[in-house]
Structures are given as structure tokens and as C-alpha cells.
Design a protein around this motif. Structure first.
Motif, PDB file in Angstrom:
ATOM      1  N   MET A 263       0.821  -1.201   0.000  1.00  0.00           N
ATOM      2  CA  MET A 263       0.000   0.000   0.000  1.00  0.00           C
ATOM      3  C   MET A 263       0.862   1.261   0.000  1.00  0.00           C
ATOM      4  SD  MET A 263      -3.050   0.987  -0.050  1.00  0.00           S
ATOM      5  CE  MET A 263      -4.180   2.223   0.394  1.00  0.00           C
ATOM      6  N   VAL A 264       1.965   1.208   0.730  1.00  0.00           N
ATOM      7  CA  VAL A 264       2.833   2.380   0.798  1.00  0.00           C
ATOM      8  C   VAL A 264       3.458   2.653  -0.563  1.00  0.00           C
ATOM      9  CG1 VAL A 264       4.922   3.321   1.857  1.00  0.00           C
ATOM     10  CG2 VAL A 264       3.301   2.062   3.250  1.00  0.00           C
ATOM     11  N   SER A 265       3.819   1.597  -1.284  1.00  0.00           N
ATOM     12  CA  SER A 265       4.448   1.813  -2.588  1.00  0.00           C
ATOM     13  C   SER A 265       3.462   2.422  -3.592  1.00  0.00           C
ATOM     14  CB  SER A 265       5.015   0.505  -3.130  1.00  0.00           C
ATOM     15  OG  SER A 265       3.992  -0.450  -3.274  1.00  0.00           O
ATOM     16  N   VAL A 266       2.198   2.034  -3.515  1.00  0.00           N
ATOM     17  CA  VAL A 266       1.183   2.616  -4.400  1.00  0.00           C
ATOM     18  C   VAL A 266       0.997   4.092  -4.074  1.00  0.00           C
ATOM     19  CG1 VAL A 266      -1.249   2.555  -5.033  1.00  0.00           C
ATOM     20  CG2 VAL A 266       0.008   0.419  -4.742  1.00  0.00           C
ATOM     21  N   LEU A 267       0.905   4.415  -2.798  1.00  0.00           N
ATOM     22  CA  LEU A 267       0.752   5.812  -2.395  1.00  0.00           C
ATOM     23  C   LEU A 267       1.995   6.634  -2.764  1.00  0.00           C
ATOM     24  CD1 LEU A 267      -0.991   5.462   1.084  1.00  0.00           C
ATOM     25  CD2 LEU A 267      -1.993   6.272  -1.059  1.00  0.00           C
ATOM     26  N   ALA A 268       3.165   6.015  -2.688  1.00  0.00           N
ATOM     27  CA  ALA A 268       4.393   6.724  -3.050  1.00  0.00           C
ATOM     28  C   ALA A 268       4.424   7.035  -4.545  1.00  0.00           C
ATOM     29  CB  ALA A 268       5.606   5.900  -2.649  1.00  0.00           C
ATOM     30  N   VAL A 269       3.986   6.092  -5.367  1.00  0.00           N
ATOM     31  CA  VAL A 269       3.938   6.336  -6.811  1.00  0.00           C
ATOM     32  C   VAL A 269       2.927   7.434  -7.121  1.00  0.00           C
ATOM     33  CG1 VAL A 269       3.279   5.310  -9.018  1.00  0.00           C
ATOM     34  CG2 VAL A 269       4.745   4.046  -7.448  1.00  0.00           C
ATOM     35  N   ILE A 270       1.775   7.384  -6.466  1.00  0.00           N
ATOM     36  CA  ILE A 270       0.758   8.429  -6.658  1.00  0.00           C
ATOM     37  C   ILE A 270       1.308   9.789  -6.223  1.00  0.00           C
ATOM     38  CG2 ILE A 270      -1.500   9.246  -5.859  1.00  0.00           C
ATOM     39  CD1 ILE A 270      -2.358   6.295  -5.752  1.00  0.00           C
ATOM     40  N   GLN A 271       2.073   9.806  -5.146  1.00  0.00           N
ATOM     41  CA  GLN A 271       2.657  11.054  -4.649  1.00  0.00           C
ATOM     42  C   GLN A 271       3.619  11.652  -5.678  1.00  0.00           C
ATOM     43  OE1 GLN A 271       1.647  12.446  -1.960  1.00  0.00           O
ATOM     44  NE2 GLN A 271       3.186  13.914  -1.367  1.00  0.00           N
ATOM     45  N   VAL A 272       4.424  10.810  -6.295  1.00  0.00           N
ATOM     46  CA  VAL A 272       5.364  11.294  -7.310  1.00  0.00           C
ATOM     47  C   VAL A 272       4.608  11.845  -8.514  1.00  0.00           C
ATOM     48  CG1 VAL A 272       7.151  10.557  -8.944  1.00  0.00           C
ATOM     49  CG2 VAL A 272       7.259   9.809  -6.573  1.00  0.00           C
ATOM     50  N   LEU A 273       3.584  11.133  -8.960  1.00  0.00           N
ATOM     51  CA  LEU A 273       2.798  11.601 -10.107  1.00  0.00           C
ATOM     52  C   LEU A 273       2.081  12.916  -9.799  1.00  0.00           C
ATOM     53  CD1 LEU A 273       1.296   8.221 -11.357  1.00  0.00           C
ATOM     54  CD2 LEU A 273       3.193   9.521 -12.338  1.00  0.00           C
ATOM     55  N   LEU A 274       1.517  13.013  -8.592  1.00  0.00           N
ATOM     56  CA  LEU A 274       0.843  14.252  -8.203  1.00  0.00           C
ATOM     57  C   LEU A 274       1.834  15.407  -8.097  1.00  0.00           C
ATOM     58  CD1 LEU A 274      -1.685  12.990  -5.498  1.00  0.00           C
ATOM     59  CD2 LEU A 274      -2.228  13.948  -7.737  1.00  0.00           C
ATOM     60  N   SER A 275       3.021  15.127  -7.592  1.00  0.00           N
ATOM     61  CA  SER A 275       4.004  16.203  -7.462  1.00  0.00           C
ATOM     62  C   SER A 275       4.460  16.701  -8.836  1.00  0.00           C
ATOM     63  CB  SER A 275       5.200  15.747  -6.631  1.00  0.00           C
ATOM     64  OG  SER A 275       5.899  14.717  -7.283  1.00  0.00           O
ATOM     65  N   MET A 276       4.644  15.784  -9.795  1.00  0.00           N
ATOM     66  CA  MET A 276       5.025  16.216 -11.144  1.00  0.00           C
ATOM     67  C   MET A 276       3.901  17.029 -11.785  1.00  0.00           C
ATOM     68  SD  MET A 276       7.303  13.099 -12.737  1.00  0.00           S
ATOM     69  CE  MET A 276       5.919  12.007 -12.893  1.00  0.00           C
ATOM     70  N   ALA A 277       2.658  16.595 -11.588  1.00  0.00           N
ATOM     71  CA  ALA A 277       1.522  17.327 -12.141  1.00  0.00           C
ATOM     72  C   ALA A 277       1.415  18.710 -11.503  1.00  0.00           C
ATOM     73  CB  ALA A 277       0.231  16.545 -11.922  1.00  0.00           C
ATOM     74  N   LEU A 278       1.621  18.777 -10.202  1.00  0.00           N
ATOM     75  CA  LEU A 278       1.533  20.058  -9.499  1.00  0.00           C
ATOM     76  C   LEU A 278       2.630  21.018  -9.945  1.00  0.00           C
ATOM     77  CD1 LEU A 278      -0.188  21.457  -7.387  1.00  0.00           C
ATOM     78  CD2 LEU A 278       1.309  20.534  -5.629  1.00  0.00           C
ATOM     79  N   ILE A 279       3.826  20.506 -10.132  1.00  0.00           N
ATOM     80  CA  ILE A 279       4.929  21.348 -10.610  1.00  0.00           C
ATOM     81  C   ILE A 279       4.611  21.887 -11.999  1.00  0.00           C
ATOM     82  CG2 ILE A 279       7.339  21.294 -11.398  1.00  0.00           C
ATOM     83  CD1 ILE A 279       7.868  19.369  -9.031  1.00  0.00           C
ATOM     84  N   GLY A 280       4.127  21.017 -12.872  1.00  0.00           N
ATOM     85  CA  GLY A 280       3.785  21.451 -14.220  1.00  0.00           C
ATOM     86  C   GLY A 280       2.692  22.497 -14.236  1.00  0.00           C
ATOM     87  N   LEU A 281       1.661  22.284 -13.415  1.00  0.00           N
ATOM     88  CA  LEU A 281       0.558  23.246 -13.371  1.00  0.00           C
ATOM     89  C   LEU A 281       1.005  24.588 -12.804  1.00  0.00           C
ATOM     90  CD1 LEU A 281      -2.329  20.907 -12.212  1.00  0.00           C
ATOM     91  CD2 LEU A 281      -2.146  22.084 -14.405  1.00  0.00           C
TER      92      LEU A 281
END
Length: 72
Positions: free
Chosen positions: A1-19
Motif C-alpha cells: 500500500m505504501v508503494s502505491v501511495l508513493a507512486v501516486i505522490q510522485v505523479l501528483l508532485s510532477m503534475a503540481l509542478i507542471g501546473l
């Protein structure tokens, strides 16, 4: 579960930086591309939607951060 949340965190952070990088000052970026005449003085719908999407991604990033903290 932690690894799934960590991957989601990385994707959200890249999206947030881009936005965030897509935002810029007045009369530049998406708001100054000629969609709205300067005499109207308002922001265009593209700029408002960009702001809304940035807020949604930021809230998801925050919630995912709290979820990750709970599992550690």
C-alpha cells in the motif's frame, strides 16, 4: 500500500509542478495569449480552469501526504 501511495505522490508532485509553472504573471502565460482583450480586465476561462485544476491537484497531494504519513 505504501508503494502505491508513493507512486501516486510522485505523479501528483510532477503534475503540481507542471501546473504551477503554467501560471504566470498578468498579460503572460495562458491569460495573455489573446483570448481576452486587456480592456475587459478579467481572467479568461482557461486561466480560471487552470487555477481550479491546480487547487484540486494540490488538495489531492495534501491528502495523499497525510495518507502516506499514516502508513509510516
Amino acid at each position: 500500500m505504501v508503494s502505491v501511495l508513493a507512486v501516486i505522490q510522485v505523479l501528483l508532485s510532477m503534475a503540481l509542478i507542471g501546473l504551477i509553472l503554467m501560471h504566470s504573471g498578468r498579460d503572460s502565460g495562458l491569460g495573455g495569449m489573446g483570448y481576452t482583450p486587456a480592456s475587459q480586465g478579467g481572467t479568461h476561462i482557461v486561466e480560471r480552469n487552470l487555477t481550479r485544476l491546480t487547487v484540486v491537484i494540490a488538495v489531492l497531494f495534501f491528502a495523499n501526504s497525510i495518507a502516506l504519513f499514516q502508513y509510516l
